[in-house]
Scaffold this active site. Structure first.
Site, mmCIF file in Angstrom:
data_model
loop_
_atom_site.group_PDB
_atom_site.id
_atom_site.type_symbol
_atom_site.label_atom_id
_atom_site.label_comp_id
_atom_site.label_asym_id
_atom_site.label_seq_id
_atom_site.Cartn_x
_atom_site.Cartn_y
_atom_site.Cartn_z
ATOM 1 N N HIS A 218 3.269 6.388 -14.224
ATOM 2 C CA HIS A 218 3.432 6.537 -15.668
ATOM 3 C C HIS A 218 2.892 5.308 -16.378
ATOM 4 C CE1 HIS A 218 6.932 4.142 -14.480
ATOM 5 N NE2 HIS A 218 7.033 3.730 -15.735
ATOM 6 N N LEU A 219 2.474 5.498 -17.609
ATOM 7 C CA LEU A 219 2.126 4.418 -18.521
ATOM 8 C C LEU A 219 3.053 4.498 -19.727
ATOM 9 C CD1 LEU A 219 -0.639 5.173 -16.938
ATOM 10 C CD2 LEU A 219 -1.747 3.837 -18.727
#
Length: 385
Positions: A218-219
């Site tokens: 994830h970012l």
């Protein structure tokens, strides 16, 4: 203009009855290269507050309306209100914010022992979130007929938000990817910045050991209505091709990659950044990454225009777990100059010198930092051959 698949209008809002949330199809936010705005986005003379205070792109409107509805529905761990903010006196220009509730109510981080740790389906991951936490799916149209489709990215609320609009960009969660940066995820992050009309919409990545709290790729993306030091900090080239630069005038020097926008130059940047993060991961070196609109490399000034996108990469000491006694923990936003502070006492007493000391404590030993720099310069040189 970016449009949904099958109509001129789409709703990114949940139906009134929460029993219907799980049955509702995740809406697509479809966009193409024409929707990526590389130029003309600048800070107004008076810094705006929440994103509603500036013109909105379709992406901003979709994200902000859906995020605001989730606030009203109580899907966050706490209701984020306007955060007390101060610019710390000094040369750096740190933006400190008091966010007590995030410090107290965020989900405890997973036990991480390695930068290369495998995905564990037993641990919390983004396949276990509530249906209402998903805002929409980012779907990139191919530029030309017959070109490969890019992977879809879920845009999910961060239930313990740092700031307004704090979301997570999650590539196809069913693939169960560990927290190791991949080109498709980085491309989505950079393009999200280019989809926004707000100069303060930023994206970042924490590796394992770099304070990632969930080992599922994830970012982070969020709005911050303040300039940050990394936008215009001067840099020095490290390789003959001018692809890798060093931001030296920061508490923790970072490696700078820069692109003027979509096209072959952006694809080359994505390849270079991911080669660098692959090297760091393979060598068990924790790292953080920050994406922001910014000035081109070289000598800059506070008035330098935000003519492209800066991607800053920091190699750092591994830190496994949260240090409760510190004013803040050092991850992607702190290295960029945004300091979410956990207690009122620390917020009122924090100085630039104290913040610099906390950040510098995460720097690699000088000899290791030199080795990493030499290795990354060599990687960039290989690309030129």
């Amino acid at each position: 203009m970016a449009l949904p698949h099958d109509s001129n209008e789409t709703s990114y809002l949940l139906p009134p009855n929460n029993e219907d949330w799980g049955r509702q199809t995740i809406p697509d936010f479809v966009y193409g290269q024409k929707d990526l705005m590389a130029e003309g986005i600048q800070w107004p003379r008076n810094a705006p507050g929440i994103p509603d205070a500036l013109p909105q792109s379709p992406f901003d409107a979709a994200l902000c309306s859906a995020w605001k509805q989730r606030v009203e529905l109580g899907l966050f761990r706490y209701r984020l209100r306007e955060l007390q903010t101060q610019i710390l006196p000094g040369a750096v220009g740190f933006v400190a914010q008091l966010n007590v509730e995030r410090g107290v109510q965020r989900r405890p981080p997973q036990t991480i022992k390695s930068v290369r740790q495998a995905f564990d389906p037993v641990q919390f991951n983004f396949n276990k979130i509530r249906p209402g936490e998903v805002l929409f799916r980012l779907h990139r149209e191919p530029d030309l007929p017959g070109t490969l489709l890019q992977e879809d990215i879920l845009v999910v609320i961060n239930v313990s938000p740092l700031e307004w609009g704090h979301v997570l960009l999650v590539p196809e969660p069913a693939r169960q990817l560990p927290q190791r940066l991949l080109p498709g995820a980085l491309r989505a992050g950079i393009e999200a910045v280019l989809l926004s009309l707000h100069p303060g919409f930023r994206v970042g990545f924490n590796s394992l050991g770099g304070l990632a709290s969930v080992n599922h790729l994830h970012l982070h993306g969020y709005y911050l209505a303040h300039r940050l030091p990394v936008e215009q900090a001067p840099s020095e080239p490290l390789d003959p091709g001018g692809h890798l630069h060093l931001l030296q005038d920061l508490p923790a020097p970072g490696f700078l990659f820069y692109t003027r926008g979509p096209g072959p130059d952006l694809e080359s940047l994505i390849s270079r950044v991911c080669r660098a993060t692959d090297y760091l991961t393979d060598h068990e070196i924790a790292h953080n990454l920050f994406v922001t609109r910014g000035a081109p490399p070289g000598k800059t000034s506070p008035s330098s225009a935000l003519t492209g996108v800066r991607v800053i990469l920091w190699a750092r000491k591994s830190s496994f777990g949260i240090k409760d006694g510190e004013a803040f923990n050092v991850a992607l936003c702190e290295l960029a100059g945004h300091l979410p502070v956990k207690t009122s006492q620390d917020f009122s007493s924090l100085t630039e010198a104290a913040a610099v000391a906390l950040i510098q404590d995460c720097r690699l030993p000088p000899s290791q930092a030199e080795d990493v720099q030499a290795a990354l310069v060599a990687l960039m040189s290989q690309e030129e051959q």
